[in-house]
Scaffold this motif. Structure first.
Motif, mmCIF file in Angstrom:
data_model
loop_
_atom_site.group_PDB
_atom_site.id
_atom_site.type_symbol
_atom_site.label_atom_id
_atom_site.label_comp_id
_atom_site.label_asym_id
_atom_site.label_seq_id
_atom_site.Cartn_x
_atom_site.Cartn_y
_atom_site.Cartn_z
ATOM 1 N N ALA A 4 30.776 -14.197 3.971
ATOM 2 C CA ALA A 4 31.089 -13.754 5.162
ATOM 3 C C ALA A 4 30.419 -12.542 5.466
ATOM 4 O O ALA A 4 30.305 -11.519 4.669
ATOM 5 C CB ALA A 4 32.628 -13.827 5.564
ATOM 6 N N GLN A 5 29.742 -12.061 6.745
ATOM 7 C CA GLN A 5 29.315 -11.103 7.216
ATOM 8 C C GLN A 5 30.573 -10.081 7.863
ATOM 9 O O GLN A 5 31.100 -10.869 8.891
ATOM 10 C CB GLN A 5 28.031 -11.238 8.003
ATOM 11 N N ILE A 6 30.549 -8.962 7.522
ATOM 12 C CA ILE A 6 31.487 -8.132 8.114
ATOM 13 C C ILE A 6 30.597 -6.957 8.622
ATOM 14 O O ILE A 6 29.673 -6.487 8.007
ATOM 15 C CB ILE A 6 32.741 -7.785 7.799
ATOM 16 N N GLU A 7 31.050 -6.181 9.755
ATOM 17 C CA GLU A 7 30.327 -4.935 9.918
ATOM 18 C C GLU A 7 31.568 -3.896 9.649
ATOM 19 O O GLU A 7 32.529 -4.069 10.598
ATOM 20 C CB GLU A 7 29.882 -4.925 11.550
ATOM 21 N N VAL A 8 31.129 -2.705 9.184
ATOM 22 C CA VAL A 8 32.092 -1.563 9.177
ATOM 23 C C VAL A 8 31.071 -0.363 9.875
ATOM 24 O O VAL A 8 29.830 -0.434 9.743
ATOM 25 C CB VAL A 8 32.320 -1.223 7.761
ATOM 26 N N ALA A 18 28.013 -8.103 3.145
ATOM 27 C CA ALA A 18 28.457 -9.574 2.833
ATOM 28 C C ALA A 18 29.693 -9.588 1.791
ATOM 29 O O ALA A 18 29.765 -8.901 0.948
ATOM 30 C CB ALA A 18 27.305 -10.662 2.323
ATOM 31 N N CYS A 19 30.697 -10.319 2.052
ATOM 32 C CA CYS A 19 31.672 -10.557 1.073
ATOM 33 C C CYS A 19 32.399 -11.904 0.938
ATOM 34 O O CYS A 19 32.578 -12.663 2.151
ATOM 35 C CB CYS A 19 32.683 -9.333 1.037
ATOM 36 N N ALA A 20 33.078 -12.108 0.052
ATOM 37 C CA ALA A 20 33.848 -13.287 -0.072
ATOM 38 C C ALA A 20 34.869 -13.423 0.993
ATOM 39 O O ALA A 20 35.481 -12.201 1.051
ATOM 40 C CB ALA A 20 34.336 -13.607 -1.233
ATOM 41 N N GLU A 22 38.142 -14.319 1.148
ATOM 42 C CA GLU A 22 39.111 -13.455 0.558
ATOM 43 C C GLU A 22 39.380 -12.116 0.187
ATOM 44 O O GLU A 22 40.394 -11.556 -0.110
ATOM 45 C CB GLU A 22 39.692 -14.288 -0.728
ATOM 46 N N LYS A 23 38.011 -11.454 0.020
ATOM 47 C CA LYS A 23 37.954 -10.084 -0.315
ATOM 48 C C LYS A 23 37.672 -9.123 0.945
ATOM 49 O O LYS A 23 37.514 -8.124 0.855
ATOM 50 C CB LYS A 23 36.865 -9.900 -1.648
ATOM 51 N N GLN A 24 37.636 -9.764 2.057
ATOM 52 C CA GLN A 24 37.410 -9.025 3.234
ATOM 53 C C GLN A 24 38.556 -7.758 3.567
ATOM 54 O O GLN A 24 38.003 -6.760 3.955
ATOM 55 C CB GLN A 24 37.264 -10.054 4.478
ATOM 56 N N ALA A 25 39.579 -8.138 3.481
ATOM 57 C CA ALA A 25 40.758 -7.035 3.929
ATOM 58 C C ALA A 25 40.371 -5.724 2.910
ATOM 59 O O ALA A 25 40.492 -4.741 3.445
ATOM 60 C CB ALA A 25 41.989 -7.899 3.889
ATOM 61 N N ALA A 26 40.338 -6.023 1.720
ATOM 62 C CA ALA A 26 39.859 -4.887 0.892
ATOM 63 C C ALA A 26 38.820 -4.472 0.919
ATOM 64 O O ALA A 26 38.788 -3.026 0.940
ATOM 65 C CB ALA A 26 40.045 -5.632 -0.621
ATOM 66 N N LEU A 27 37.801 -4.980 1.339
ATOM 67 C CA LEU A 27 36.514 -4.325 1.698
ATOM 68 C C LEU A 27 36.641 -3.436 2.848
ATOM 69 O O LEU A 27 36.015 -2.449 2.967
ATOM 70 C CB LEU A 27 35.423 -5.389 1.783
#
Length: 116
Positions: A4-8, A18-20, A22-27
């Motif tokens: 998944a693509q997330i923006e921080v 980009a991260c899996a 299930e790892k989005q919250a930790a990232l």
């Protein structure tokens, strides 16, 4: 599984990662921690270059990590999973010891204390 693509945002700058799923919250939590540390370095020092702020924040975070690792190795801090295992083992021993004396109800024999 696709990434998944997330923006921080770190020091006000957007970063797409980009991260899996299930790892989005930790990232997101990690990025927030990095942002907080970099903002702390920027506000408490005369350092102004983003690259230098990043290096100082990285050193600070690495120092925290090493202190935590040492405390775990020295037995000063115990991982949560290990605590849960110990509590479960103690519950079993208590149940076994009390069973002949009929001090526990049948429901209590299975799990004396719920461990989450």
């Amino acid at each position: 599984m696709s990434a998944a693509q997330i923006e921080v945002h770190i020091l006000g700058q957007p970063y797409r990662l980009a991260c899996a799923p299930e790892k989005q919250a930790a990232l997101l939590e990690a990025a927030a921690r990095v942002d907080a540390e970099m903002n702390k370095v920027r506000s408490h020092s005369a350092i102004r270059g983003t690259d230098r702020i990043a290096v100082m924040a990285a050193i600070s975070l690495a120092s925290e990590l090493l202190l935590l690792q040492r405390s775990v190795q020295c037995g000063e801090a115990v991982p949560a999973q290990e605590i849960q295992t110990i509590v479960q083992r103690l519950n079993q021993q208590i149940g076994t010891a009390l069973e002949p004396h009929d001090l526990l109800s049948p429901e209590d024999h299975a799990d004396n204390i719920a461990v989450e």
